[in-house]
Motif scaffolding. Structure first.
Motif, PDB file in Angstrom:
ATOM      1  N   UNK A  45      -7.631  -1.227   5.720  1.00  0.00           N
ATOM      2  CA  UNK A  45      -7.270   0.190   5.671  1.00  0.00           C
ATOM      3  C   UNK A  45      -5.785   0.439   5.536  1.00  0.00           C
ATOM      4  N   UNK A  46      -5.119  -0.371   4.743  1.00  0.00           N
ATOM      5  CA  UNK A  46      -3.662  -0.266   4.610  1.00  0.00           C
ATOM      6  C   UNK A  46      -3.255   0.974   3.818  1.00  0.00           C
ATOM      7  N   UNK A  47      -3.982   1.289   2.748  1.00  0.00           N
ATOM      8  CA  UNK A  47      -3.661   2.490   1.974  1.00  0.00           C
ATOM      9  C   UNK A  47      -3.956   3.743   2.786  1.00  0.00           C
ATOM     10  N   UNK A  48      -5.007   3.702   3.596  1.00  0.00           N
ATOM     11  CA  UNK A  48      -5.377   4.867   4.407  1.00  0.00           C
ATOM     12  C   UNK A  48      -4.248   5.275   5.346  1.00  0.00           C
ATOM     13  N   UNK A  95      -9.742   8.954  -9.330  1.00  0.00           N
ATOM     14  CA  UNK A  95      -8.732   7.897  -9.301  1.00  0.00           C
ATOM     15  C   UNK A  95      -9.297   6.660  -8.622  1.00  0.00           C
ATOM     16  N   UNK A  96      -8.863   5.499  -9.100  1.00  0.00           N
ATOM     17  CA  UNK A  96      -9.202   4.211  -8.494  1.00  0.00           C
ATOM     18  C   UNK A  96      -7.907   3.467  -8.253  1.00  0.00           C
ATOM     19  N   UNK A  97      -7.760   2.882  -7.076  1.00  0.00           N
ATOM     20  CA  UNK A  97      -6.579   2.095  -6.764  1.00  0.00           C
ATOM     21  C   UNK A  97      -7.013   0.729  -6.242  1.00  0.00           C
ATOM     22  N   UNK A  98      -6.131  -0.227  -6.356  1.00  0.00           N
ATOM     23  CA  UNK A  98      -6.377  -1.559  -5.816  1.00  0.00           C
ATOM     24  C   UNK A  98      -5.047  -2.115  -5.338  1.00  0.00           C
ATOM     25  N   UNK A  99      -5.032  -2.600  -4.099  1.00  0.00           N
ATOM     26  CA  UNK A  99      -3.783  -3.060  -3.502  1.00  0.00           C
ATOM     27  C   UNK A  99      -3.933  -4.493  -3.008  1.00  0.00           C
ATOM     28  N   UNK A 113       0.826  -1.202   0.000  1.00  0.00           N
ATOM     29  CA  UNK A 113       0.000   0.000   0.000  1.00  0.00           C
ATOM     30  C   UNK A 113       0.866   1.261   0.000  1.00  0.00           C
ATOM     31  N   UNK A 114       1.986   1.240   0.725  1.00  0.00           N
ATOM     32  CA  UNK A 114       2.890   2.394   0.732  1.00  0.00           C
ATOM     33  C   UNK A 114       3.476   2.631  -0.658  1.00  0.00           C
ATOM     34  N   UNK A 115       3.757   1.557  -1.369  1.00  0.00           N
ATOM     35  CA  UNK A 115       4.295   1.699  -2.731  1.00  0.00           C
ATOM     36  C   UNK A 115       3.231   2.212  -3.699  1.00  0.00           C
ATOM     37  N   UNK A 116       1.991   1.784  -3.493  1.00  0.00           N
ATOM     38  CA  UNK A 116       0.891   2.313  -4.320  1.00  0.00           C
ATOM     39  C   UNK A 116       0.721   3.805  -4.050  1.00  0.00           C
ATOM     40  N   UNK A 117       0.803   4.223  -2.793  1.00  0.00           N
ATOM     41  CA  UNK A 117       0.699   5.647  -2.456  1.00  0.00           C
ATOM     42  C   UNK A 117       1.818   6.449  -3.118  1.00  0.00           C
ATOM     43  N   UNK A 118       3.015   5.872  -3.182  1.00  0.00           N
ATOM     44  CA  UNK A 118       4.126   6.549  -3.863  1.00  0.00           C
ATOM     45  C   UNK A 118       3.820   6.752  -5.344  1.00  0.00           C
ATOM     46  N   UNK A 119       3.155   5.766  -5.952  1.00  0.00           N
ATOM     47  CA  UNK A 119       2.779   5.912  -7.362  1.00  0.00           C
ATOM     48  C   UNK A 119       1.769   7.052  -7.544  1.00  0.00           C
ATOM     49  N   UNK A 124      -2.934  14.810  -0.377  1.00  0.00           N
ATOM     50  CA  UNK A 124      -3.037  14.041  -1.618  1.00  0.00           C
ATOM     51  C   UNK A 124      -4.460  13.983  -2.140  1.00  0.00           C
ATOM     52  N   UNK A 125      -5.442  13.972  -1.233  1.00  0.00           N
ATOM     53  CA  UNK A 125      -6.845  13.789  -1.642  1.00  0.00           C
ATOM     54  C   UNK A 125      -7.762  14.332  -0.566  1.00  0.00           C
ATOM     55  N   UNK A 126      -9.014  14.588  -0.951  1.00  0.00           N
ATOM     56  CA  UNK A 126     -10.024  15.030   0.013  1.00  0.00           C
ATOM     57  C   UNK A 126     -10.655  13.855   0.740  1.00  0.00           C
TER      58      UNK A 126
END
Length: 271
Positions: A67-70, A122-126, A42-48, A77-79
């Motif tokens: 809630x790993x990305x949170x 944006x949509x993400x998936x981890x 999730x930390x690597x996805x946030x870096x992307x 970064x976002x609202x």
């Protein structure tokens, strides 16, 4: 016959996967002990996300887990982050946790995302797409939900992930039972990911491979962590159990593998 032919081929038992995730998250202490892999990915996805020079209004995470990305994003970064997860137990495990961004939780199967067309920045998936049966269909739904020039970033297990475990079980099954059983999930090959993104209508697909190596004392420790993550075998045609002598044989073979660790490439997909 026509309805059956039109339905996507079922590789994974989604009901079993939801039950595995619910059961894993209900054992809160054990579940938190194995957050290390999802937190790292999730930390690597946030870096992307940070690599793309824009601020997002709403970001949707499919297969959000606990809630790993949170943990890895903030309100610079976002609202708002909408966490979508098919397991209610996993989604609400850490409901009382305060994050650096506004969070909304929705129980939703990531295989069938339900959002209005052109409604998301944006949509993400981890680490959840490797359990999706109709991956092309899911990607098409994601692309339709994105605004023009919207972003999709995903990370999934693929290729040679858990190679030592897979080969050890295969050899043990062959030796003890004279055949091969579906013990480990089939994973997407790197060469196919770009084609899937193009087929779904993404215009600038990018595929990266990250290798994360985790060392375990034995195969049994690895399997214990996999189960605690809710990542146990959910192949539709899986056998209901593994015989003790087969398991011990696989453990001995695994111990002789060099290096004795699962090799986990995480596939990162871009828009």
């Amino acid at each position: 016959y026509l309805e059956k032919a039109a339905a996507p081929f079922e590789v994974f038992d989604r009901r079993a996967k939801r039950q595995q995730r619910d059961r894993a998250a209900s054992r809160v202490a054990d579940s938190r002990d194995v957050d290390y892999l999802r937190d790292e990915v999730a930390a690597r996805v946030a870096d992307r996300l940070l690599d793309i020079k824009r601020r997002y209004h709403t970001v949707v995470e499919l297969g959000a887990g606990c809630g790993h990305l949170a943990k890895a994003v903030d309100d610079d970064m976002m609202d708002r982050l909408i966490m979508c997860e098919m397991s209610p137990q996993m989604l609400h495990r850490d409901e009382g946790t305060q994050y650096g961004v506004e969070v909304e939780r929705r129980v939703m199967d990531e295989e069938m995302p339900q959002f209005e067309e052109a409604s998301l920045d944006a949509v993400v998936s981890s680490l959840s797409m490797h359990w999706v049966n109709d991956l092309p269909g899911m990607l098409i739904q994601v692309r339709r939900a994105l605004v023009p020039d919207g972003v999709f970033i995903g990370a999934m297990l693929g290729g040679d992930s858990l190679f030592e475990l897979r080969s050890s079980l295969l050899l043990a099954d062959t030796e003890r039972d004279g055949g091969v059983a579906a013990r480990v999930s089939p994973l997407t090959d790197t060469r196919d990911v770009g084609s899937l993104l193009n087929r779904a209508g993404f215009t600038l697909p990018t595929v990266d491979i990250d290798s994360i190596v985790v060392n375990y004392p034995s195969m049994l420790h690895l399997i214990s962590d996999i189960n605690a993550m809710g990542e146990g075998n959910a192949v539709a045609q899986r056998l209901p159990f593994i015989k003790r002598d087969t398991l011990l044989a696989a453990s001995a073979i695994y111990k002789g593998e060099q290096p004795a660790s699962p090799h986990v490439p995480a596939r990162n997909l871009g828009n």
